[in-house]
Design a protein around this motif. Structure first.
Motif, mmCIF file in Angstrom:
data_model
loop_
_atom_site.group_PDB
_atom_site.id
_atom_site.type_symbol
_atom_site.label_atom_id
_atom_site.label_comp_id
_atom_site.label_asym_id
_atom_site.label_seq_id
_atom_site.Cartn_x
_atom_site.Cartn_y
_atom_site.Cartn_z
ATOM 1 N N VAL A 243 43.676 -23.976 25.605
ATOM 2 C CA VAL A 243 45.076 -24.374 25.464
ATOM 3 C C VAL A 243 45.926 -23.622 26.483
ATOM 4 C CG1 VAL A 243 44.802 -24.927 23.023
ATOM 5 C CG2 VAL A 243 45.495 -22.622 23.698
ATOM 6 N N ASN A 244 47.092 -24.171 26.731
ATOM 7 C CA ASN A 244 48.044 -23.576 27.673
ATOM 8 C C ASN A 244 49.217 -23.021 26.874
ATOM 9 O OD1 ASN A 244 49.732 -22.847 29.747
ATOM 10 N ND2 ASN A 244 49.619 -24.794 30.826
ATOM 11 N N PHE A 245 49.357 -21.701 26.858
ATOM 12 C CA PHE A 245 50.418 -21.074 26.078
ATOM 13 C C PHE A 245 51.786 -21.225 26.739
ATOM 14 C CE2 PHE A 245 46.740 -19.158 24.217
ATOM 15 C CZ PHE A 245 47.098 -18.842 22.929
ATOM 16 N N ASP A 246 51.827 -21.604 28.018
ATOM 17 C CA ASP A 246 53.093 -21.761 28.719
ATOM 18 C C ASP A 246 53.584 -23.201 28.747
ATOM 19 O OD1 ASP A 246 53.040 -19.048 29.297
ATOM 20 O OD2 ASP A 246 51.984 -19.340 31.195
ATOM 21 N N ASP A 247 52.797 -24.128 28.209
ATOM 22 C CA ASP A 247 53.148 -25.552 28.221
ATOM 23 C C ASP A 247 53.804 -25.921 26.896
ATOM 24 O OD1 ASP A 247 53.383 -28.241 28.571
ATOM 25 O OD2 ASP A 247 51.296 -28.609 29.094
ATOM 26 N N THR A 248 54.989 -26.508 26.980
ATOM 27 C CA THR A 248 55.721 -26.893 25.762
ATOM 28 C C THR A 248 55.866 -28.402 25.625
ATOM 29 O OG1 THR A 248 57.833 -26.689 26.943
ATOM 30 C CG2 THR A 248 57.035 -24.742 25.773
ATOM 31 N N ARG A 249 55.186 -29.185 26.477
ATOM 32 C CA ARG A 249 55.382 -30.635 26.430
ATOM 33 C C ARG A 249 54.075 -31.417 26.365
ATOM 34 N NH1 ARG A 249 60.445 -32.173 30.482
ATOM 35 N NH2 ARG A 249 62.002 -30.840 29.458
ATOM 36 N N SER A 250 53.127 -31.109 27.214
ATOM 37 C CA SER A 250 51.923 -31.936 27.295
ATOM 38 C C SER A 250 51.005 -31.665 26.102
ATOM 39 C CB SER A 250 51.179 -31.658 28.607
ATOM 40 O OG SER A 250 50.613 -30.363 28.586
ATOM 41 N N GLY A 251 49.983 -32.512 25.984
ATOM 42 C CA GLY A 251 49.052 -32.382 24.871
ATOM 43 C C GLY A 251 48.177 -31.157 24.948
ATOM 44 N N ASN A 252 48.057 -30.549 26.130
ATOM 45 C CA ASN A 252 47.237 -29.352 26.272
ATOM 46 C C ASN A 252 47.977 -28.081 25.872
ATOM 47 O OD1 ASN A 252 44.843 -28.009 27.040
ATOM 48 N ND2 ASN A 252 45.781 -27.416 28.989
ATOM 49 N N GLY A 253 49.272 -28.183 25.612
ATOM 50 C CA GLY A 253 50.036 -27.011 25.197
ATOM 51 C C GLY A 253 49.613 -26.512 23.828
ATOM 52 N N VAL A 254 49.900 -25.252 23.561
ATOM 53 C CA VAL A 254 49.469 -24.643 22.307
ATOM 54 C C VAL A 254 50.446 -24.966 21.188
ATOM 55 C CG1 VAL A 254 50.684 -22.460 22.720
ATOM 56 C CG2 VAL A 254 48.642 -22.487 21.266
ATOM 57 N N GLU A 255 49.894 -25.192 20.019
ATOM 58 C CA GLU A 255 50.663 -25.314 18.776
ATOM 59 C C GLU A 255 49.854 -24.632 17.682
ATOM 60 O OE1 GLU A 255 51.860 -29.192 17.609
ATOM 61 O OE2 GLU A 255 53.513 -29.311 19.043
ATOM 62 N N MET A 256 50.359 -23.525 17.183
ATOM 63 C CA MET A 256 49.672 -22.837 16.097
ATOM 64 C C MET A 256 49.740 -23.711 14.844
ATOM 65 S SD MET A 256 48.898 -20.224 17.903
ATOM 66 C CE MET A 256 48.152 -19.181 16.658
ATOM 67 N N ASP A 257 48.592 -24.033 14.300
ATOM 68 C CA ASP A 257 48.516 -24.977 13.187
ATOM 69 C C ASP A 257 48.470 -24.237 11.852
ATOM 70 O OD1 ASP A 257 48.254 -27.348 11.768
ATOM 71 O OD2 ASP A 257 46.068 -27.278 11.866
ATOM 72 N N HIS A 258 49.349 -24.670 10.940
ATOM 73 C CA HIS A 258 49.323 -24.175 9.561
ATOM 74 C C HIS A 258 48.381 -25.070 8.758
ATOM 75 C CE1 HIS A 258 53.115 -22.534 11.094
ATOM 76 N NE2 HIS A 258 53.040 -21.619 10.146
ATOM 77 N N ARG A 259 47.302 -24.511 8.312
ATOM 78 C CA ARG A 259 46.344 -25.302 7.549
ATOM 79 C C ARG A 259 46.949 -25.760 6.228
ATOM 80 N NH1 ARG A 259 42.005 -27.500 9.160
ATOM 81 N NH2 ARG A 259 40.854 -26.894 7.287
ATOM 82 N N SER A 260 47.780 -24.939 5.635
ATOM 83 C CA SER A 260 48.476 -25.300 4.398
ATOM 84 C C SER A 260 49.921 -24.849 4.555
ATOM 85 C CB SER A 260 47.812 -24.634 3.186
ATOM 86 O OG SER A 260 48.494 -24.971 1.998
ATOM 87 N N PHE A 261 50.780 -25.799 4.932
ATOM 88 C CA PHE A 261 52.145 -25.434 5.288
ATOM 89 C C PHE A 261 52.947 -24.947 4.089
ATOM 90 C CE2 PHE A 261 56.079 -25.459 7.493
ATOM 91 C CZ PHE A 261 55.769 -25.485 8.843
#
Length: 354
Positions: free
Chosen positions: A144-162
């Motif tokens: 993942v790309n921690f500096d990308d905020t738009r493309s699909g390769n950007g990072v998003e920390m996922d909450h398994r149970s929000f």
């Protein structure tokens, strides 16, 4: 902060095509602009008040006008922009909720965004997750790309149970594509896109190390707890003392003694191979007042005749050493009267008469 965005199909939406048909039937060429203006004002109001696409009849009166609120709301319901969701207690409407038409941030989405931002700033949460997952997505194993905020390769920390409290166990590194796909899959997310076990050798690229460097102490503590090397310590060159192995096999540490004071100066015996520069023949020894100004003041730094050099270029005459202090020296030819016994007062009077 409120947020609203018109979609790409705002002007070409089928709802406005229905409004054009109504305008043609009635022969009213202003109807489309009136309905568009009323709908835009109601969407903006809902975004500002966080009403989740729901507006009251009072808000419709405010933006449509008292005399036009009934026909305008009726036409908006006819073309499909409004839906009547009134209750016995209150009269209200639901605006069309379609992302390509008008997209608003709802109140629950706002709470989720606040939680996402807060969790990504918590070092006690991010450090163990980054040490465990590294830079790989836990659903597709891509970097993942921690500096990308738009493309699909950007990072998003996922909450398994929000809905539950966020812990390292239900918080994983994910790319934006996988995270959005799991949202679209809904109940089939675990079956279609399951969680992959954590990598045995996590990848700590430059972006991950930069994130961890913001919590250096936590990274060191968590690395010790997990029993893994601290990734921030890799690449550091440890200062080692040079050693030599004598014939007996005993290690003898060589130390370098640093002088406590600097060397007093160059050695007295200089090598004969050093270049010798000739003296400049144009250099002229100062004379007169310039020669006196180069000498120290006799009152503060008395000159010792015995300590002066005896070379012909630097020797001073005995007459120069016997001069009186500067305050009583002859500074000009006109002051020669002092040598003949003339007083200073008489000399000044003679100057005034002139």
């Amino acid at each position: 902060m409120s947020w609203i965005r018109k979609g790409d199909e705002w002007n070409s939406a089928p709802e406005w095509m229905n409004a054009q048909e109504l305008a043609a039937e009635r022969g009213d060429d202003r109807l489309l602009n009136e309905l568009k203006g009323a709908a835009e004002a109601l969407y903006t109001y809902s975004a500002q008040q966080w009403t989740d696409y729901v507006v009251t009849f009072g808000a419709a009166v405010t933006f449509c006008g008292l005399t036009r609120v009934e026909p305008v709301t009726a036409d908006l319901i006819t073309i499909g922009v409004l839906t009547d969701v009134s209750t016995p207690e209150q009269r209200k409407y639901k605006l069309l909720e379609r992302r390509n038409f008008v997209h608003l941030i709802k109140s629950d989405e706002k709470a989720k965004n606040n939680k996402r931002r807060s969790d990504r700033r918590r070092g006690s949460l991010m450090v163990p997750v980054l040490l465990r997952d590294g830079a790989q997505c836990r659903y597709c194993e891509d970097i993942v790309n921690f500096d990308d905020t738009r493309s699909g390769n950007g990072v998003e920390m996922d909450h398994r149970s929000f809905e539950e409290k966020t812990t390292p166990d239900n918080y994983v590194v994910s790319c934006r594509d996988c995270n959005q796909m799991r949202v679209d899959l809904g109940d089939r997310a675990e079956e279609e896109l399951p969680l992959i076990p954590a990598p045995d050798e996590p990848i700590y690229n430059e972006q991950v190390l930069r994130k961890l460097s913001g919590w250096r102490r936590l990274t060191d503590t968590e690395s010790r707890r997990l029993g893994i090397p601290n990734p921030l310590a890799r690449g550091k060159v440890e200062a080692q003392t040079p050693t030599r192995q004598p014939a007996g096999g005993t290690d003898i540490t060589t130390t370098t003694s640093h002088p406590s004071a600097p060397s007093p100066g160059p050695a007295e015996s200089q090598s004969a191979a050093d270049p010798q520069f000739p003296q400049d023949s144009r250099k002229v020894e100062p004379r007169g007042r310039a020669a006196m100004e180069t000498q120290p003041h006799p009152a503060t730094s008395p000159v010792n005749p015995e300590s002066l050099p005896t070379t012909s270029s630097q020797a001073l005459s005995d007459a120069h050493l016997e001069r009186a202090p500067w305050g009583h020296q002859e500074a000009h030819v006109r002051d020669s009267g002092l040598a003949n016994g003339e007083s200073t007062t008489a000399r000044r009077r003679r100057r005034r008469r002139r």
